[in-house]
Scaffold this motif. Structure first.
Motif: not given
Length: 979
Positions: A876-887
């Motif tokens: 909770a509270g994390l801004l999701n900056t994974f920012n990458t395509p799955e494939w």
């Protein structure tokens, strides 16, 4: 700084003095090198003694001769562009040696890499995932530069903020300025110490001077220290002993083909390299590169909701609170109802009797706006109001509309300026590198190196920044031997004329007409808008027509882009610094000082084990004059220390190699961190290896995470450091803020409330409390299992999977702090917004894998790779900056010589759509595919290569991240002499 380097030079000289006393026998070596397939002599082939700097190059007849000293046996390393390296052991003086080299098309997997274990080893035997681009591959790349070609490596993605500013990343958590990925140039950390991240290749290496590029996906802190928890890129330049002579490359082309913003524009680049060595003792090289082009345009005019952090419907004509993604100055807004109440409150204070009388008029049932005006002018009952009518008239419509409920709780924004009107798209990049090498013995040399670059580019952070005449200098002294090195370097960052484009748009508006005017409350832009809107509504116009009329009145006389008045305002604001001067210009002169040493005891143990130790010290000297950091009235420095050790040994007849490593690092503001690493590689068959590793990594909060104090988004948001002193400075422990999601829930109810006050129960008990432990370094533990094998000398397979667990993940919270005023007693209509780095509680898990294939058929080489990256459940509270395509998927085909002297290379790249989250903005990045291609013609008579190529040759414009410009094709013709 000069005193520090003087002392370092004295230490190097003292260390060298002892080495001069060593005696060793002289060994003479000579021979010839030819092409195995044709029998032709090969000029310019490098012949060196492995582990030393002794060696030479073949002459025009393919012959070589040199002498070395020391005790045999020696291993000769014979290497040449486009050919497989050969090793041969000699025990004494040897003449008439013969070497026949094969082209690399017949020798997959034989490249030697160093960065995976800090020791030379075949890439097939690396204990961790590693990618390499060598000299031959760099010559054949179809992309405009070797740096762009990193896109074709499996698992790599790039965020392109402009033509010359690109951020490299692996394994997720990408960003425009990637603080989780390290870059080193000749052992020097390439980060800009004020910006906190590597600045791509805007001031990096020139293409003619690149010897090799090695990429380590994943954590590598045990060997390379803080940062790099997602990956590490190491770029090594050519030395003047092995690569002598003059070479140059001129590249010319065009971009912006079929671009609706501008006609096709020229693209020109000149690279020059000169290198010379004397008596195998003294060598000097210098390299130069200059690029000029027209940058890509940021033209995303979609409407962005900064409170909801998402795109919304509407444009400037339909949404009074329009905020274009690449439009700046429109971030400043105010609540229409709130401004109306301020105007009414001001009139009531000045004319209390008239205010009371008018309120009685409003109570008359059925009396419309025209009737009220007529009653004041004709009805004796209201004759007392007539003297106050000049003061009453401007706010009459406001009072009427408020009373009748036709003034909504609606945010209205100022009219902004397009990015093209504010930034400098005349991109340039000038890079220089000069190095002096002196050999004290055949195995020990001193290096003095200076890299410097300057350029103009555009970068995306929390805002868009125009980096005009930005420069970085890196200066190094190094003493290097077969078993050790000792070096010190400094990175000097200078912001030049760089400025914040968002602030520029805001201050141009303010210079023309202030948003509010304390001395004349009805003269401010928002007041004029509100008065015109309310008057139009009071007279019966629709809400949409009233907004249009109001903007027309408030914007009357607005500065027009390109006009003399606009240019004067722009010039004045870009010369003033950020902060009290109310300017947009940075004044950053931050420096980094780094000292490092390493000793390899492997030879001392007769190679029974591999054992290395090393240590480093780093000092950040923050100097931004208050334009980035909170250093306007104080001096800020950050000190970091570190030490590492690594032990490796082979077992079971050298089939299994195990390595353990560990590193301890300490930063002055945080507790020390220990990062262990365990790797193993097992040879299941010749040229077939299984590898497994457990690696850990960490990164300290960046200099900005610690000490930033900067207004962004046109001044509507303040970025502050996460150290306790900033929490206290802005009273976020007493007047605690609300998280963005909670405030949005409240704002949604306020938007429909006739009073502008929403449902306060949405915020009750939801004030944000900072962690009592304070900001901490971020950690990651990474498990990887992989296989790399060569089948039938024609098929190279590289397969791996990984699982990462992050702890104390450094994210950011957006807090809305109450801003109580007379017009807003709740303090919630126009709260103060802060963006603060914090550690997110709970683990963050990511996982993925990649498969790469290289296949040789006759003259042709085929390559393909695919990668998969995924993030698990989020705390909770994390801004999701994974920012990458799955494939992601890459495929290519090439041939060094499909017909005599003619070669070609084609690379295809595709990536899936994904959601991008950043402090600048958030939204979907569509899937895209590109094709890069080149065909080259070798001209042996003048030792030159002519290359015709292009990137994104289908010219399908695409974006790599939200808010960044669309990238089109670049078509070019390049002539390279003596590659």
């Amino acid at each position: 700084m000069s005193r520090i380097f003087t002392r370092l030079a004295m230490v190097l000289l003292a260390l060298c003095t002892g080495f001069f006393q060593l005696s060793a026998q002289t060994v003479n070596i000579s021979g010839a090198v030819t092409d195995k397939a044709t029998g032709e002599a090969l000029p310019g082939v490098s012949v060196t003694v492995r582990g030393t700097t002794s060696g030479t190059s073949t002459d025009s007849n393919g012959k070589f001769a040199f002498s070395t000293t020391g005790k045999g046996p020696f291993t000769l390393v014979v290497s040449y562009l486009g050919y497989a390296t050969q090793l041969r052991e000699v025990s004494a003086s040897s003449t008439g040696l013969s070497f026949q080299l094969e082209t690399t098309a017949n020798t997959l997997g034989q490249d030697v890499v160093i960065s995976a274990s800090r020791t030379p080893e075949r890439i097939l035997e690396s204990p961790v995932s590693i990618e390499r681009i060598g000299v031959a591959a760099i010559r054949d790349i179809p992309a405009p530069s070797f740096y762009d070609a990193l896109n074709n490596i499996k698992g790599v993605e790039m965020s392109a903020q402009s033509l010359t500013f690109k951020s490299v990343n692996t394994r997720g958590f990408n960003s425009n300025g990637n603080t989780r990925f390290n870059q080193f140039v000749d052992g020097m950390d390439n980060q800009a110490p004020g910006l906190n991240f590597s600045v791509g290749n805007i001031v990096g290496m020139t293409e003619l001077d690149v010897e090799n590029v090695e990429l380590l996906p994943g954590a590598s802190s045990a060997l390379y220290g803080a940062g790099g928890i997602n990956g590490t890129l190491l770029m090594t330049s050519k030395n003047p002993f092995d690569y002598q002579g003059a070479s140059f490359q001129f590249k010319t082309g065009i971009n912006h083909v079929n671009d609706g913003n501008v006609s096709a524009q020229p693209f020109n680049q000149l690279d020059v390299r000169l290198a010379k060595a004397w008596n195998n003792k003294f060598g000097i090289k210098t390299a130069f590169s200059f690029l000029q082009a027209r940058d890509w345009y940021g033209t995303d005019g979609r409407n962005f909701d900064r409170t909801g952090r998402q795109l919304k419907a509407g444009d400037r004509a339909s949404d009074p609170n329009y905020d274009g993604v690449n439009v700046y100055g429109d971030e400043i807004n105010a609540n229409l109802q709130g401004v109306s109440r301020q105007l009414v409150a001001g009139f009531a204070a000045q004319q209390p009797a008239a205010y009371g009388a008018f309120n009685s008029l409003l109570a008359v049932p059925g009396l419309n706006y025209s009737g009220i005006i007529n009653a004041i002018n004709t009805n004796p009952q209201f004759a007392a109001l007539r003297p106050a009518l000049p003061q009453l008239a401007p706010v009459l419509g406001v009072m009427y509309s408020l009373n009748r409920g036709t003034t909504p709780s609606q945010a209205i924004s100022r009219t902004g300026y397009n990015e093209a009107d504010l930034v400098d798209y005349n991109t340039s990049s000038l890079k220089t590198s000069t190095a002096l090498h002196y050999k004290f013995t055949n195995t020990i040399q001193a290096i003095a190196q200076a890299n410097w670059g300057t350029g103009t580019s555009v970068y995306t952070g929390t805002d868009r920044y125009s980096l005009r005449n930005f420069s970085i200098g890196q200066y190094k002294l190094e003493l290097r031997g077969e078993d050790f090195y000792l070096k010190g370097y400094t990175t000097q960052e200078r912001s030049g004329d760089a400025y914040n484009a968002t602030l520029l748009g805001t201050f141009i508006n303010e210079a023309w007409k202030p948003s509010s005017n304390p001395t004349n409350p009805t003269a401010g832009w928002f007041a004029q808008y509100t008065l015109a809107y309310s008057g139009a509504r009071a007279q019966g116009l629709s809400e949409e027509a009233s907004h249009a009329a109001a903007r027309g009145v408030a914007d009357q006389g607005r500065l027009v882009p390109g006009s003399p008045a606009f240019n004067l305002a722009k010039e004045a604001i870009t010369k003033r610094t950020i902060g009290p001067a109310n300017g947009a210009r940075f004044n950053d002169k931050t420096n980094l000082y780094h000292y490092e040493g390493m000793y390899n005891f492997t030879n001392a143990f007769n190679k029974a084990v591999e054992f290395q130790v090393g240590a480093s010290y780093r000092l950040y000297d923050l100097r931004s004059d208050g334009t980035i950091f909170d250093d306007l009235n104080r001096k800020l420095t950050i000190k970091e220390y570190g030490a590492f050790g690594q032990l490796g040994k082979k077992f079971f007849e050298d089939k299994l190699k195990l390595t353990v490593a560990g590193r301890f690092d300490k930063s002055q503001n945080f507790e020390g961190r220990f990062t262990p690493r365990i790797t193993g590689v097992y040879t299941v068959a010749p040229n077939n290896n299984i590898r497994a590793s457990y690696q850990t990594g960490f990164r300290n909060p960046t200099t900005q995470d610690q000490y930033i104090d900067l207004a962004v988004a046109g001044g509507s948001t303040r970025l502050i450091g996460g150290l306790p002193e900033f929490i206290e400075k802005y009273k976020l422990n007493t007047n605690r803020g609300y998280l963005a999601d909670d405030y949005r829930a409240y704002a949604a109810t306020a938007a429909t409330s006739p009073t502008g006050v929403g449902d306060l129960s949405k915020l009750n008990g939801k004030e944000f409390t900072f962690d009592s432990e304070g900001l901490r370094p971020e950690r990651v533990a990474s498990f990887e299992l992989g296989y790399k094998g060569l089948l039938d000398k024609s098929l190279l397979i590289d397969l791996y999977g990984y699982y990462n667990t992050y702890q104390d993940f450094i994210g950011a919270v957006e807090l809305f702090q109450k801003n109580v005023t007379a017009a807003d007693p709740t303090g919630l209509q126009s709260p103060i917004k802060y963006n603060v780095p914090v550690n997110i509680g709970g683990d963050v898990n990511t996982y993925g894998g990649a498969l790469g294939l290289d296949y040789l058929v006759g003259k042709f080489s085929f390559n393909g790779n695919t990668s998969y990256n995924k993030i698990g459940d989020l705390p909770a509270g994390l801004l999701n900056t994974f920012n990458t395509p799955e494939w992601r998927f890459n495929a290519g085909i090439g041939a060094k010589e499909i017909v005599k002297h003619v070669g070609f290379n084609v690379q295809y790249r595709w990536q899936d759509e994904f959601y991008w989250n950043s402090t600048f903005g958030s939204g979907m990045v569509p899937a895209f595919s590109t094709v890069d291609a080149q065909i080259n013609y070798r001209i042996p008579s003048v030792n030159s290569v002519l290359k015709l190529g292009g990137s994104n040759i289908a010219n399908k414009y695409y974006t790599t991240s939200f808010g960044n410009p669309a990238v089109g094709a670049i078509y070019y013709l390049a002539l390279t002499f003596n590659p």
